[in-house]
Design a protein around this motif. Structure first.
Motif, PDB file in Angstrom:
ATOM      1  N   ARG A  29      -1.504   2.072  -4.313  1.00 19.00           N
ATOM      2  CA  ARG A  29      -1.303   0.942  -3.839  1.00 19.00           C
ATOM      3  C   ARG A  29       0.020   0.416  -3.000  1.00 19.00           C
ATOM      4  O   ARG A  29       0.282  -0.771  -3.234  1.00 19.00           O
ATOM      5  N   ARG A  48      -9.340  -3.615  -6.132  1.00 23.63           N
ATOM      6  CA  ARG A  48      -9.064  -3.994  -7.400  1.00 23.63           C
ATOM      7  C   ARG A  48     -10.099  -3.999  -8.518  1.00 23.63           C
ATOM      8  O   ARG A  48      -9.844  -4.800  -9.447  1.00 23.63           O
ATOM      9  N   TYR A  59     -11.160  12.624   3.958  1.00 22.09           N
ATOM     10  CA  TYR A  59     -10.563  11.334   3.470  1.00 22.09           C
ATOM     11  C   TYR A  59      -9.605  10.812   4.159  1.00 22.09           C
ATOM     12  O   TYR A  59      -9.147   9.725   4.567  1.00 22.09           O
ATOM     13  N   THR A  96     -14.642   4.347  -4.757  1.00 26.05           N
ATOM     14  CA  THR A  96     -13.200   4.804  -4.749  1.00 26.05           C
ATOM     15  C   THR A  96     -12.632   3.426  -3.735  1.00 26.05           C
ATOM     16  O   THR A  96     -11.492   2.990  -4.475  1.00 26.05           O
ATOM     17  N   LEU A 101      -2.748   4.830  -0.449  1.00 24.15           N
ATOM     18  CA  LEU A 101      -3.904   4.183  -1.126  1.00 24.15           C
ATOM     19  C   LEU A 101      -3.955   4.230  -3.033  1.00 24.15           C
ATOM     20  O   LEU A 101      -4.106   3.333  -3.670  1.00 24.15           O
ATOM     21  N   SER A 102      -3.825   5.669  -3.442  1.00 22.31           N
ATOM     22  CA  SER A 102      -3.629   5.966  -4.681  1.00 22.31           C
ATOM     23  C   SER A 102      -2.379   5.305  -5.490  1.00 22.31           C
ATOM     24  O   SER A 102      -2.337   5.360  -6.811  1.00 22.31           O
ATOM     25  N   VAL A 115     -12.027   0.438  -6.128  1.00 22.01           N
ATOM     26  CA  VAL A 115     -11.102   0.665  -7.276  1.00 22.01           C
ATOM     27  C   VAL A 115      -9.638   0.657  -6.582  1.00 22.01           C
ATOM     28  O   VAL A 115      -8.882  -0.046  -6.810  1.00 22.01           O
ATOM     29  N   LEU A 116      -9.234   1.587  -5.506  1.00 20.61           N
ATOM     30  CA  LEU A 116      -8.099   1.472  -5.021  1.00 20.61           C
ATOM     31  C   LEU A 116      -7.963   0.176  -4.005  1.00 20.61           C
ATOM     32  O   LEU A 116      -6.749   0.053  -4.045  1.00 20.61           O
ATOM     33  N   GLN A 117      -8.636  -0.355  -3.421  1.00 19.17           N
ATOM     34  CA  GLN A 117      -8.493  -1.482  -2.372  1.00 19.17           C
ATOM     35  C   GLN A 117      -8.873  -2.768  -2.752  1.00 19.17           C
ATOM     36  O   GLN A 117      -8.517  -3.624  -2.179  1.00 19.17           O
ATOM     37  N   MET A 177      -4.125   1.514 -11.930  1.00 21.51           N
ATOM     38  CA  MET A 177      -5.165   0.763 -11.399  1.00 21.51           C
ATOM     39  C   MET A 177      -5.067  -0.817 -12.288  1.00 21.51           C
ATOM     40  O   MET A 177      -5.716  -1.782 -11.535  1.00 21.51           O
TER      41      MET A 177
END
Lengths: 382, 382
Positions: free
Chosen positions: B273, A317, B307, A310, B270-271, A313-315, B82
Motif C-alpha cells: 500500500r 480496502r 501482473y 486482488t 501495491l502489496s 483488497v489491495l486498492q 490489509m
C-alpha cells in the motif's frame, strides 16, 4: 447417484451462516448438489474420494455482470485510451457493427470461448447481456444464443441509441416490439443510464416496461460520474445497480436502505482509468456489495474474478473475506439466486479448489493463476 | 542440432533494434539459440515446425529481482497489513527464522516450486537473492542452492541487521568473512538501503567491499521514502537500483545520466500500500526502466510478470511497448546480460507465446492467464 468426497481441505469457505469457515474439512456432493459439509475426521463414506492436500476450497465465482454476445475486438481503442483518449459510451457502436455482421456460429463460438476461459478460472455462474445487436432480430438472436450457454441472461436493448437513430423512436422500440420479442428468452432487463447513453426519463421508461413484462431489473449506473442510476435502481427495486464508481451520500443511504446490491466492476474502472469505486463507504454503510468482471471488449476485457478480488483488497480496502463474499454469495444475491454462491447442503455443487492454503492468497499472490480444480453442478470442469 | 521453425506468428516482438516488431512472422531456433527471424513467407525449412496460429510471440520475461531462498510464509502479516498495519522492513526477520530452521532440501524444493511457477507464466531468466540467512553458513547455503536453479544469484547479506545483533559488528561480518565465503558462488551483491535496514554509510561499505571482490552491484533504494539509495547506486556504478518509489528531481537526473537501470516493482508497492513508482517521470527523463516481480513472502508474493505489466500500463501510464521492453530487454540490461531479453539471431531461444494476437492483450485482458507456450534455451517448458 454417485457420491464424491473431497477431503484434506485446509480451509473451507462455505458462506453458510451456520457453518462459516472451516479448517481441516471435507465435503460430499451427490447428483450435482452438496450433500454434507463438516470436519474431515467425521466425513461419511462416498463412492469416490479426492484429497486436495490442504488446499483452500470455496464456492465457484458468481460473475453477475458480463457482455459476451459480441464479435470483433477493440484493441485499437484500448491502445488509444492508454495513450490518453478518454473513455466514452460511444465505442459500443464499433462492437454493434461487428456483432451484426457476424454469423450465429461465430457469436456462439466467441461466447463459448469466453465462458470456457472464465470456468477455467473458477467461475461457475455467469450472467451475460445482449446489447450489441440493437435491432429486434439481432437482440433476439443474442438472447437465444446466450440462453443456451449461461445461467442468467439479461436484455440490454437499452445499451446505446444506435448511431443515426432517433432516441425517442429507439426507446419506443426497446420498450415495445424488441422487448416483446426478447422477453420470453431472458430473466432480466438492464439499461445503461449514463451521459451519452440513456437519461433518467428514458431509463425509467425502459425499466418500467421490462418490469411490466415480468422481467427482473438491473441498472448500469454512476459509472462515469454521479447521476440518477443508483436512485432509480433503488426506487424500482432493481436486484443490482452496477458500477457505482461515483456516488453521492444520498446514493449510499438509498442503497443501505434497500435490497438492491451494489455491484462493483474494478477491472472496468482501471481499464478506463476512472477512480476505483468507494467500496469502504458502501460496506461501512451496510450496503450489500458484489464484485463482477464486466467482461466486454471495450471497457473491461477480462474474465478474471481473481483480478477483481486482488484489486478490491489491495486498492479498495475490502478485506479478503468481504471480497470473496462479494464474488460469490453477493454475486448470487445480485442475481437473486439462493442455490449458488455458497456450499451449504442442498446448494449446487459449484466447487473451486485453489492452489493455495487459504483464500488470502488471492490477494497475497497478485496475478498468479491459483485455480487448481473446478466442479460445476458436480461436473469436473478443470 | 535439430532446428525448429515457429511460424504463423501474428505479432513478433524481437526487441532487436533493426528487426523491431514484425507481423505474419516466423522464427527458427537451433541448439538453444535463435537462428533466423523474418517474414513467415520466406522462412527456411527446419527439422520441426510449429504453427502458433496468429498468436503473439515475444522474448521470455527477464525477472531481475526476486527473493526465493526462503521457508515459511507471511500470510498473517499480509492480513494484518490489509487491516491497516503499515509495512516495515522488520518483517524480514520472521522469514529469516523460518529459513534458518529449514533443511537444504526444503529450501531447494521451495525455490524449484516458485521457479516452475514463474516459468509456467513465461519467465525464462530469473535473478534471485540470498538474504534470509544472515549468518555465514546460512548465506553460503542459500547462494549454493540458488546457483543450481537460477540464472543470476545475488548476495544480500545486507538485507537486515539480524534482531539482537550490533549493526557495526554485522556490517563487518557482511563485508568480511560472510562476503569472502559467498562471493565465489554469486555474480552480484545488493544492499537494502532504507530506514530500518542499512543507512548510507553502511550501504556504501557493503557495496564497496563487494565491488573490491569483483561482484557487480545492485541496490534496494527509495522504497519507503526518499533516501540515499539511488544516489549511491549511480555513484558506484550499480547495474540497477530497485524500487525507486520515492524519487527527488536530483535522483531522476542522476539516473538519466548513468548506465544504472531503474527497476520498478509495482506488485510490491501495491502489496504494501505504497504509492506506485513514477514511471512516466523516469521514462520522460530518458532513464532505462525495468519491471520485476520482487517475489518474496513478505512484501510482494507474486511470480506474475504479467501482473506487473498490467499495473504499469493501466496505473503507471507506461505504454504497452515500454512495459514489455521493461520486462524483457531492460530486465536483461539490469542484469548486464546481452544474450537474453531479445530474439535477435544468436540470442538464447527464450520464447514466450501468448494466447492472444498481440502484447497489448497483456494490459487489455487484466488477470487472464495468457501464457500459451514457453521455450527456455530452446527447451519446451510449457
Amino acid at each position: 447417484m454417485i457420491s464424491t468426497l473431497i477431503t484434506g481441505i485446509g480451509e473451507l469457505t462455505t458462506n453458510d451462516p451456520e457453518l462459516g469457515r472451516l479448517t481441516d474439512a471435507a465435503l460430499v456432493f451427490t447428483d450435482g448438489r452438496v450433500e454434507w459439509v463438516g470436519p474431515a475426521s467425521s466425513a461419511p463414506v462416498a463412492d469416490s474420494r479426492i484429497d486436495v492436500e490442504g488446499r483452500a476450497v470455496l464456492p465457484g465465482w458468481v460473475d453477475s455482470h458480463t457482455h459476451l454476445l459480441f464479435a470483433g475486438d477493440r484493441t485499437t481503442e484500448f491502445e488509444a485510451r492508454m495513450a490518453g483518449r478518454p473513455y466514452t459510451a460511444g465505442g459500443i457502436a464499433v462492437t454493434v457493427n461487428a456483432t451484426r455482421a457476424a454469423s450465429d456460429a461465430d457469436i456462439a463460438d466467441n461466447l463459448r470461448r469466453h465462458v470456457a476461459e472464465a470456468v477455467a478460472q473458477g467461475t461457475t455462474t455467469l450472467e451475460t447481456k445482449t446489447g450489441y445487436g440493437l435491432t429486434v432480430e439481432d437482440e433476439l438472436r443474442s438472447a437465444r444464443i446466450a440462453a443456451q450457454h449461461v445461467d442468467e441472461v439479461t436484455f440490454l436493448g437499452a445499451h446505446l441509441v444506435p448511431p443515426g437513430a432517433d432516441p425517442d423512436t429507439y426507446v419506443a422500440l426497446a420498450t415495445g416490439p424488441m422487448l416483446d420479442a426478447v422477453a420470453p428468452h431472458v430473466r432480466w432487463a438492464d439499461v445503461f443510464c449514463e451521459q451519452g447513453a440513456f437519461d433518467e426519463d428514458q431509463s425509467r421508461a425502459v425499466l418500467e416496461a421490462a418490469r411490466a413484462k415480468g422481467l427482473g431489473l438491473r441498472v448500469h449506473g454512476n459509472q462515469l460520474g454521479e447521476g440518477p442510476g443508483v436512485r432509480l435502481a433503488v426506487e424500482l427495486g432493481a436486484a443490482s445497480v452496477d458500477h457505482c464508481t461515483y456516488l453521492s451520500a444520498a446514493d449510499v443511504d438509498a442503497l443501505a436502505n434497500s435490497s438492491t446490491v451494489a455491484t462493483l466492476l474494478p477491472a472496468c474502472d482501471l481499464s478506463t482509468r476512472q477512480s476505483l469505486p468507494p467500496a469502504r463507504r458502501l460496506l461501512d454503510a451496510g450496503v450489500t456489495v458484489a464484485l463482477a468482471s464486466n467482461c466486454n471488449p471495450g471497457s473491461s476485457y477480462t474474465t478474471s474474478m481473481a483480478y477483481c478480488i486482488t484489486t478490491a483488497v489491495l486498492q479498495m480496502r475490502m478485506t479478503i473475506e468481504e471480497a470473496v463474499t462479494a464474488a460469490t454469495l453477493n454475486g448470487a444475491k445480485a442475481l437473486r439466486r439462493s442455490d449458488v454462491g455458497h456450499l451449504s447442503p442442498g446448494a449446487r455443487a459449484d466447487i473451486h479448489v485453489l492452489d493455495a492454503p487459504s483464500t488470502t492468497h488471492l490477494a497475497y499472490r497478485p496475478g498468479v493463476p491459483l485455480t487448481h480444480a473446478v466442479w460445476r453442478a458436480g461436473v469436473r470442469q478443470r
